[in-house]
Motif scaffolding. Structure first.
Motif, PDB file in Angstrom:
ATOM      1  N   VAL A   1      10.607  11.670  -8.173  1.00 57.79           N
ATOM      2  CA  VAL A   1       9.293  12.097  -7.882  1.00 57.79           C
ATOM      3  C   VAL A   1       8.894  11.448  -7.789  1.00 57.79           C
ATOM      4  CG1 VAL A   1       7.057  13.459  -9.075  1.00 57.79           C
ATOM      5  CG2 VAL A   1       8.888  14.777  -9.413  1.00 57.79           C
ATOM      6  N   TYR A   2       8.260  10.351  -7.000  1.00 60.15           N
ATOM      7  CA  TYR A   2       6.997   9.461  -6.742  1.00 60.15           C
ATOM      8  C   TYR A   2       5.442   9.447  -6.604  1.00 60.15           C
ATOM      9  CZ  TYR A   2      11.573   7.617  -5.877  1.00 60.15           C
ATOM     10  OH  TYR A   2      13.179   7.669  -6.461  1.00 60.15           O
TER      11      TYR A   2
ATOM     12  N   ASN B   1       2.559  10.172 -20.015  1.00 63.15           N
ATOM     13  CA  ASN B   1       3.417  11.594 -18.961  1.00 63.15           C
ATOM     14  C   ASN B   1       2.724  12.480 -18.747  1.00 63.15           C
ATOM     15  OD1 ASN B   1       5.747  12.216 -17.439  1.00 63.15           O
ATOM     16  ND2 ASN B   1       6.954  11.823 -18.896  1.00 63.15           N
ATOM     17  N   GLN B   2       2.486  12.988 -20.351  1.00 61.26           N
ATOM     18  CA  GLN B   2       1.328  14.524 -19.640  1.00 61.26           C
ATOM     19  C   GLN B   2       0.052  14.355 -19.158  1.00 61.26           C
ATOM     20  OE1 GLN B   2       2.343  17.450 -20.984  1.00 61.26           O
ATOM     21  NE2 GLN B   2       1.403  18.253 -20.408  1.00 61.26           N
ATOM     22  N   THR B   3      -1.002  13.460 -19.598  1.00 62.16           N
ATOM     23  CA  THR B   3      -1.928  12.860 -18.921  1.00 62.16           C
ATOM     24  C   THR B   3      -1.846  13.076 -16.974  1.00 62.16           C
ATOM     25  OG1 THR B   3      -2.913  11.839 -20.466  1.00 62.16           O
ATOM     26  CG2 THR B   3      -3.652  11.745 -17.933  1.00 62.16           C
ATOM     27  N   LEU B   4      -0.400  12.415 -16.856  1.00 59.31           N
ATOM     28  CA  LEU B   4      -0.397  12.101 -15.629  1.00 59.31           C
ATOM     29  C   LEU B   4       0.544  13.151 -15.317  1.00 59.31           C
ATOM     30  CD1 LEU B   4       0.766   9.997 -12.812  1.00 59.31           C
ATOM     31  CD2 LEU B   4       2.425   9.762 -14.147  1.00 59.31           C
TER      32      LEU B   4
ATOM     33  N   GLU C   1       0.993  -1.228   0.315  1.00 52.43           N
ATOM     34  CA  GLU C   1      -0.140   0.138   0.123  1.00 52.43           C
ATOM     35  C   GLU C   1       1.275   1.483  -0.109  1.00 52.43           C
ATOM     36  OE1 GLU C   1      -3.168   0.239   3.328  1.00 52.43           O
ATOM     37  OE2 GLU C   1      -4.381  -1.180   2.024  1.00 52.43           O
ATOM     38  N   GLU C   2       2.103   1.278   0.696  1.00 51.20           N
ATOM     39  CA  GLU C   2       2.407   2.615   0.811  1.00 51.20           C
ATOM     40  C   GLU C   2       3.873   2.457  -0.208  1.00 51.20           C
ATOM     41  OE1 GLU C   2       1.482   5.048   2.103  1.00 51.20           O
ATOM     42  OE2 GLU C   2      -0.093   4.288   2.284  1.00 51.20           O
ATOM     43  N   GLU C   3       4.203   1.168  -0.540  1.00 54.54           N
ATOM     44  CA  GLU C   3       5.370   1.427  -1.858  1.00 54.54           C
ATOM     45  C   GLU C   3       5.073   2.835  -2.847  1.00 54.54           C
ATOM     46  OE1 GLU C   3       6.720  -1.092  -5.853  1.00 54.54           O
ATOM     47  OE2 GLU C   3       4.633  -2.115  -4.786  1.00 54.54           O
ATOM     48  N   LEU C   4       6.084   2.999  -3.083  1.00 49.67           N
ATOM     49  CA  LEU C   4       6.467   4.734  -3.690  1.00 49.67           C
ATOM     50  C   LEU C   4       6.996   3.824  -5.095  1.00 49.67           C
ATOM     51  CD1 LEU C   4       8.728   6.895  -1.497  1.00 49.67           C
ATOM     52  CD2 LEU C   4       6.102   7.166  -2.166  1.00 49.67           C
ATOM     53  N   LEU C   5       6.403   4.409  -6.068  1.00 50.51           N
ATOM     54  CA  LEU C   5       6.615   4.221  -7.328  1.00 50.51           C
ATOM     55  C   LEU C   5       7.098   5.360  -8.453  1.00 50.51           C
ATOM     56  CD1 LEU C   5       2.755   1.957  -8.099  1.00 50.51           C
ATOM     57  CD2 LEU C   5       4.459   1.314  -7.724  1.00 50.51           C
ATOM     58  N   THR C   6       7.813   4.716  -9.057  1.00 48.54           N
ATOM     59  CA  THR C   6       8.504   5.936  -9.852  1.00 48.54           C
ATOM     60  C   THR C   6       6.846   6.337 -11.229  1.00 48.54           C
ATOM     61  OG1 THR C   6       9.372   4.136 -11.437  1.00 48.54           O
ATOM     62  CG2 THR C   6      10.755   4.773  -9.949  1.00 48.54           C
TER      63      THR C   6
ATOM     64  N   ARG D   1       8.237  14.128  -3.655  1.00 45.29           N
ATOM     65  CA  ARG D   1       9.361  14.437  -4.235  1.00 45.29           C
ATOM     66  C   ARG D   1      10.831  13.884  -3.123  1.00 45.29           C
ATOM     67  NH1 ARG D   1      11.144  17.100  -8.735  1.00 45.29           N
ATOM     68  NH2 ARG D   1       9.889  18.115  -9.709  1.00 45.29           N
ATOM     69  N   LEU D   2      12.235  12.654  -3.659  1.00 45.12           N
ATOM     70  CA  LEU D   2      12.569  12.533  -2.469  1.00 45.12           C
ATOM     71  C   LEU D   2      14.546  13.232  -3.503  1.00 45.12           C
ATOM     72  CD1 LEU D   2      11.260   9.160  -1.425  1.00 45.12           C
ATOM     73  CD2 LEU D   2      11.878  10.942   0.003  1.00 45.12           C
ATOM     74  N   GLY D   3      14.940  14.181  -3.016  1.00 46.83           N
ATOM     75  CA  GLY D   3      16.055  14.202  -3.276  1.00 46.83           C
ATOM     76  C   GLY D   3      15.522  15.375  -4.681  1.00 46.83           C
TER      77      GLY D   3
END
Length: 100
Positions: free
Chosen positions: A82-83, A61-64, A44-49, A77-79
């Motif tokens: 983006v996740y 990519n534009q829609t996202l 559930e809390e998995e971060l996805l690229t 943001r991590l560094g």
């Protein structure tokens, strides 16, 4: 010639009963689909690229980017990366709430 004929059975049913039975079948199929793609508690809390999210959503990519910009899908943001949280994506998919 061996014809394997099954007898026809006719049942009387009202339009309401027929509609109810059809909707139950559709609901059952949709629930199976949702359950198959529901993330487990560990995921559930998995971060996805961004790339992983694009594969799941099958969008451009534009829609996202637009959904992130409008706050429809929160991103983190991590560094320099983006996740997006898997749980946020799943929540939006099951609510079918991509209008905000």
């Amino acid at each position: 010639m061996n014809l394997n004929l099954n007898p026809l059975h006719f049942y009387q049913t009202t339009p309401e009963e027929l509609t109810s039975n059809i909707l139950k079948g559709v609901d059952h199929k949709l629930q199976g689909f949702v359950d198959r793609f529901r993330p487990s508690k560990n995921e559930e809390e998995e971060l996805l690229t961004i790339e992983e999210t694009l594969v799941i959503l099958k969008c451009s990519n534009q829609t996202l980017w637009n959904w992130r910009k409008e706050g429809i899908l929160p991103s983190y943001r991590l560094g320099n990366r983006v996740y997006l949280k898997r749980s946020d994506i799943f929540s939006k998919l099951t609510k079918q709430d991509f209008n905000g």
